[in-house]
Design a protein around this motif. Structure first.
Motif, PDB file in Angstrom:
ATOM      1  N   GLU A  72     -13.911 -68.616 -25.107  1.00 42.95           N
ATOM      2  CA  GLU A  72     -14.269 -69.438 -23.940  1.00 42.95           C
ATOM      3  C   GLU A  72     -14.530 -70.891 -24.319  1.00 42.95           C
ATOM      4  O   GLU A  72     -15.121 -71.641 -23.569  1.00 42.95           O
ATOM      5  CB  GLU A  72     -15.523 -68.882 -23.240  1.00 42.95           C
ATOM      6  CG  GLU A  72     -15.265 -67.601 -22.476  1.00 42.95           C
ATOM      7  CD  GLU A  72     -16.484 -67.154 -21.677  1.00 42.95           C
ATOM      8  OE1 GLU A  72     -16.298 -66.259 -20.837  1.00 42.95           O
ATOM      9  OE2 GLU A  72     -17.602 -67.671 -21.880  1.00 42.95           O
ATOM     10  N   GLY A 122     -16.891 -75.731 -23.040  1.00 41.34           N
ATOM     11  CA  GLY A 122     -16.955 -74.285 -22.861  1.00 41.34           C
ATOM     12  C   GLY A 122     -18.070 -73.639 -23.655  1.00 41.34           C
ATOM     13  O   GLY A 122     -19.008 -74.295 -24.088  1.00 41.34           O
ATOM     14  N   ASN A 123     -17.908 -72.352 -23.867  1.00 40.42           N
ATOM     15  CA  ASN A 123     -18.987 -71.547 -24.425  1.00 40.42           C
ATOM     16  C   ASN A 123     -18.538 -70.818 -25.688  1.00 40.42           C
ATOM     17  O   ASN A 123     -17.362 -70.577 -25.882  1.00 40.42           O
ATOM     18  CB  ASN A 123     -19.392 -70.476 -23.409  1.00 40.42           C
ATOM     19  CG  ASN A 123     -19.650 -71.057 -22.035  1.00 40.42           C
ATOM     20  OD1 ASN A 123     -20.254 -72.120 -21.906  1.00 40.42           O
ATOM     21  ND2 ASN A 123     -19.168 -70.374 -21.005  1.00 40.42           N
ATOM     22  N   LYS A 159     -24.851 -66.028 -25.599  1.00 36.80           N
ATOM     23  CA  LYS A 159     -23.838 -67.000 -25.173  1.00 36.80           C
ATOM     24  C   LYS A 159     -24.394 -68.408 -25.325  1.00 36.80           C
ATOM     25  O   LYS A 159     -25.498 -68.692 -24.873  1.00 36.80           O
ATOM     26  CB  LYS A 159     -23.498 -66.727 -23.711  1.00 36.80           C
ATOM     27  CG  LYS A 159     -22.284 -67.435 -23.199  1.00 36.80           C
ATOM     28  CD  LYS A 159     -21.925 -66.860 -21.819  1.00 36.80           C
ATOM     29  CE  LYS A 159     -20.547 -67.321 -21.383  1.00 36.80           C
ATOM     30  NZ  LYS A 159     -20.148 -66.670 -20.132  1.00 36.80           N
ATOM     31  N   ILE A 199     -23.917 -72.093 -24.258  1.00 38.61           N
ATOM     32  CA  ILE A 199     -23.232 -72.886 -23.230  1.00 38.61           C
ATOM     33  C   ILE A 199     -23.389 -74.368 -23.565  1.00 38.61           C
ATOM     34  O   ILE A 199     -24.497 -74.843 -23.824  1.00 38.61           O
ATOM     35  CB  ILE A 199     -23.820 -72.562 -21.842  1.00 38.61           C
ATOM     36  CG1 ILE A 199     -23.652 -71.058 -21.549  1.00 38.61           C
ATOM     37  CG2 ILE A 199     -23.140 -73.408 -20.754  1.00 38.61           C
ATOM     38  CD1 ILE A 199     -24.281 -70.592 -20.251  1.00 38.61           C
TER      39      ILE A 199
END
Ligand SMILES: *[C@@H]1O[C@H](CO)[C@@H](O)[C@H](O)[C@H]1NC(C)=O
Length: 195
Positions: free
Chosen positions: A53, A67-68, A141, A143
């Protein structure tokens, strides 16, 4: 990827005084390469995080990252993570060490320290509140807001222009000091110019 950031790291490592200004032009849009002939148990960037991502693109201003990233390194929250950074110079066909090296014995303690190069080039752009997880919790995650890495730094002391690579090694140790079975080795290659 954030690691790019690390690259800068290396450059900004050197960046304390009012010396000459240098720019590092990264050789690869993917920023991170695997280390050559690593020991068993050594993983590359894909062992640290899932970058599906995350996107990077190169322009005259540097590498833009958006993105991540999702952590996947299988270590524990309580582990101590040590990061060693070394800068090597490509001299007539051989990678030779330079005087620039750095050890962060407890990376998690300084990951968000505003005085660190990785804050300037990476963690300062993280927008979600995951500071308590460091890089130790798989599934976390990360971010980012979109940012452009401009790899310039003021360097004290003379540096040769030419091809360099920064090698970053991450190792995790459990509470008894035993190293986890996997470690992460990353390289960022680029050409250094005086600007
Ligand atoms: C990054 O994560 C956020 C929150 O989960 C999501 O809204 C966004 O679409 C993700 N970005 C990408 C490029 O996948």
């Amino acid at each position: 990827m954030e690691l790019e950031i690390l690259l800068l790291t290396v450059v900004s490592l050197l960046s304390h005084a009012n010396g000459a200004k240098y720019e590092l032009s990264v050789a690869d849009e993917d920023i991170f390469s695997s280390c050559n002939s690593p020991d068993p148990g050594t993983l590359d960037i894909n062992g640290l995080m899932d970058l599906s991502e995350l996107s990077t693109s190169m322009s005259a201003e540097g590498v833009t990252i958006s993105g991540n990233a999702t952590l996947i390194w299988d270590i524990n929250l309580e582990d101590r993570v040590q990061m060693n950074t070394n800068l090597l110079y490509f001299d007539r066909g051989t990678w030779t060490p330079t005087a620039f090296s750095m050890v962060s014995k407890d990376f998690c303690k300084s990951m968000y320290d505003k005085n660190q190069y990785y804050y300037k080039y990476w963690t300062g752009y993280i927008t979600n509140d995951i500071q308590d997880k460091c890089i130790n919790v798989p599934g976390t995650k990360i971010i980012h807001k979109t940012f452009t890495l401009s790899l310039t730094a003021n360097v004290m002391g003379p540096l040769r222009e030419g091809t360099y690579k920064a090698q970053l090694m991450l190792r995790a140790y459990d509470a008894t000091g035993i190293e986890r079975p996997t470690r992460i080795c990353l390289e960022i290659r680029g050409d250094l110019f005086k600007v």
